[in-house]
Write an enzyme that holds these catalytic residues in place. Structure first.
Site, PDB file in Angstrom:
ATOM      1  N   GLY A 133       0.699  -1.287  -0.183  1.00 27.12           N
ATOM      2  CA  GLY A 133       0.005  -0.108   0.000  1.00 27.12           C
ATOM      3  C   GLY A 133       0.790   1.383  -0.074  1.00 27.12           C
ATOM      4  O   GLY A 133       0.241   2.359   0.622  1.00 27.12           O
ATOM      5  N   GLY A 134       2.039   1.249  -0.510  1.00 24.94           N
ATOM      6  CA  GLY A 134       3.031   2.354  -0.647  1.00 24.94           C
ATOM      7  C   GLY A 134       3.189   2.691   1.040  1.00 24.94           C
ATOM      8  O   GLY A 134       3.168   1.782   1.842  1.00 24.94           O
ATOM      9  N   SER A 219       5.501  -5.003  -2.261  1.00 24.96           N
ATOM     10  CA  SER A 219       5.033  -3.646  -2.686  1.00 24.96           C
ATOM     11  C   SER A 219       5.596  -2.622  -1.763  1.00 24.96           C
ATOM     12  O   SER A 219       6.803  -2.419  -1.552  1.00 24.96           O
ATOM     13  CB  SER A 219       3.597  -3.519  -3.152  1.00 24.96           C
ATOM     14  OG  SER A 219       3.281  -2.215  -3.609  1.00 24.96           O
TER      15      SER A 219
END
Length: 553
Positions: A133-134, A219
């Site tokens: 989610g960044g 991510s």
């Protein structure tokens, strides 16, 4: 539609997290229980639920209050409790848009979850996962990363945290607010370190080995793992790491972080000398202001940090403050502090297709080769033709959309992954292993005849071994990303076994998978993970040589 480069990544990666919080892998609010299990921790007794051979503890507090006068600061001490505290329901995620099947987001969000085969003091490897989610979204309860199958099938303990995100986790006040707010630009990372400290002090009671902890993440979680790998405060609490589709080579310089703070204050109509008014703004108001600032990716470009291209944004993420994060995680070298800690790093072959699917981009599937070059020219100028020519030569049977996906995917996640692997080899310490995930989903991107292939975030359900036939023997349902083909079960088994073996021994290995050699400058081996795995030497050799020639690697 535009070419999706690394600087465009953060907005789309937040969408990745939203996509993972879907009914296919969703959780009910309470753990289903065959029986209840109690464990004593440093702050009190906890009650978890045992179901189908796994004991699950949800919503364990690992830090105190981070609201009120603790906003932008280290957490208040965690107060012990008396009696038995239920750990049967997920704790609140950090402030963000509401998340499906989870409690409402809240400013006080320091909770973690544990999945364990048994609380029996057997000293199992601990796999400490940071969600994606960044640096603005996500949760330790995201659906596809349910840790039960890893714990059940591979005898490991899985831990996942919630931690501060966005401006509540990464607003840089060091130069404005004085000593009490030193380190404010890295509070979200320091929360994760607090979770690691909790593991060190408590995980033996859950059947885990505090001296054998692997940090890993996908991510934005890969970028967080990159930071942890370079943080002195985290160093005592883990001994191996995996960075998956989130190569955090560089983080925010202090000057860019300070500019972001100035833009936020302007957005809120707060003068710099009145910065304390930030403490009175409701969290929802801060989130609204955060959402008005253009985001930054969770890793920074290789170009000059003072160039206009690098300063045309504001956003929130870890800050290279010289203390909490002494330097960029992998620039100019791999961090000396983790020299002797083995590392996995890699990416998915078709990262881009996820973002096309999420943004309803169907135009890429209509591209011809001339169209690809035109799309690349704003970023690469005269080098655009060289890029297209190289990829066409090395992939003579590939369609134009496939070439575009290959170029976009490697620039997003591949080049940084290779950079990390090479710098780790140059360090001459513990080994590093480079991988590509390549299982191909047959699901089509809506509005096109183009298959997802191996999109960004598809690896989550595979490496958590959540691609399995139903336990009751019924017919398998379609996987959210992975499609219908039964071969996905073998690919998931391989991925999960490789990662859990690495957690246990520091060398990734699995049944029916060839020996995976450490990355080196002689053969440049890469493991391609699929239903049948393959070690490929010198993979993408010509493409990487081209990227080096134009200064992108």
């Amino acid at each position: 539609m535009k070419h999706l480069h690394r600087r465009d990544f953060l907005t789309r990666s937040a969408l990745a997290t939203a996509a993972m919080a879907t009914p296919r892998y969703g959780f009910s609010s309470l753990v289903k229980a065959d029986e209840y299990v109690e464990v004593v921790t440093t702050h009190g007794r906890l009650r978890g639920a045992r179901n189908e051979g796994v004991t699950i503890f949800k919503g364990i507090p690992y830090g105190g209050r981070v609201s009120g006068d603790r906003r932008f600061r280290r957490p208040a001490p965690l107060a012990p409790w008396t009696g038995v505290r239920d750990a049967l329901q997920f704790g609140s995620p950090a402030i963000q848009a509401p998340r499906r099947n989870e409690p409402d987001p809240a400013e006080d969000c320091l909770f973690l979850n544990v999945w364990t085969p048994a609380s029996d003091n057997r000293k199992r490897p601990v796999m400490f996962y940071s969600h994606g989610g960044g640096f603005v979204g996500g949760s330790g309860a995201s659906g596809a990363q349910d840790g039960a199958n890893l714990a059940r099938n591979f005898d490991v303990v899985v831990v996942e945290t919630n931690h501060r995100l966005g401006l509540l986790g990464f607003l840089y006040l060091d130069e404005l607010a004085g000593a009490d707010y030193a380190e404010s630009g890295n509070m979200g990372m320091l929360d994760i370190v607090a979770g690691l400290k909790w593991v060190h002090n408590n995980i033996a009671q859950f059947g885990g080995d505090p001296s054998n902890v692997m940090i890993w993440g996908e991510s934005g979680g890969g970028a967080k793992t990159s930071c942890l790998y370079a943080m002195p405060e985290a160093a005592p609490y883990f001994n191996k790491a995996s960075i998956e589709s989130g190569p955090g080579v560089r983080m925010l310089p202090k000057d860019v972080a300070a500019e972001t703070t100035a833009r936020l204050l302007k957005e809120l109509n707060i003068a710099p000398e009145d910065w304390r008014k930030l403490l009175d703004v409701p969290a929802a108001g801060l989130l609204a202001a955060q959402n008005k600032l253009p985001p930054v990716p969770p890793f920074q470009e290789k170009s000059n940090p003072h160039s206009q291209a690098r300063r045309d944004y504001s956003g929130f993420g870890p800050v290279v403050d010289g203390v909490v994060l002494p330097h960029h995680p992998f620039d100019p070298t791999a961090p000396a502090i983790s020299r002797n800690k083995p590392l996995l790093v890699g990416w998915n072959e078709d990262e881009y297709t996820f973002f096309a699917w999420q943004s309803k981009d169907t135009e890429f599937a209509k591209l011809d080769f001339e169209g690809i070059q035109k799309k690349l020219e704003p970023q690469y100028a005269q080098d655009a033709s060289k890029i297209v020519d190289t990829y066409r030569k090395e992939n003579p049977n590939a369609s134009a959309p496939a070439i575009f996906v290959a170029i976009s995917s490697i620039t997003m996640m591949g080049l940084g992954s290779v950079d990390i692997a090479e710098k780790k080899v140059k360090q001459g310490g513990a080994p590093v292993y480079l991988y590509n995930f390549g299982y191909k989903s047959e699901k089509k991107i809506p509005g096109t005849d183009y298959a997802l292939g191996t999109p960004h975030a598809m690896d989550i359900s595979f490496k958590f071994n959540n691609e399995l036939p139903p336990r009751d023997g019924s017919a398998p349902t379609e996987s959210y990303f992975g499609g219908n083909r039964p071969e996905r079960f073998a690919a998931s088994r391989h991925f999960a076994e490789l990662w859990t073996t690495f957690a246990r021994t520091g060398h990734p290995a699995a049944k029916d998978v060839p020996f995976w050699p450490a990355y080196n400058f002689n053969t440049h081996p890469t493991l391609r993970i699929d239903s049948t795995c393959e070690v490929i030497d010198n993979r993408f050799r010509q493409e990487l040589a081209m990227w080096r020639s134009i200064g992108e690697l």
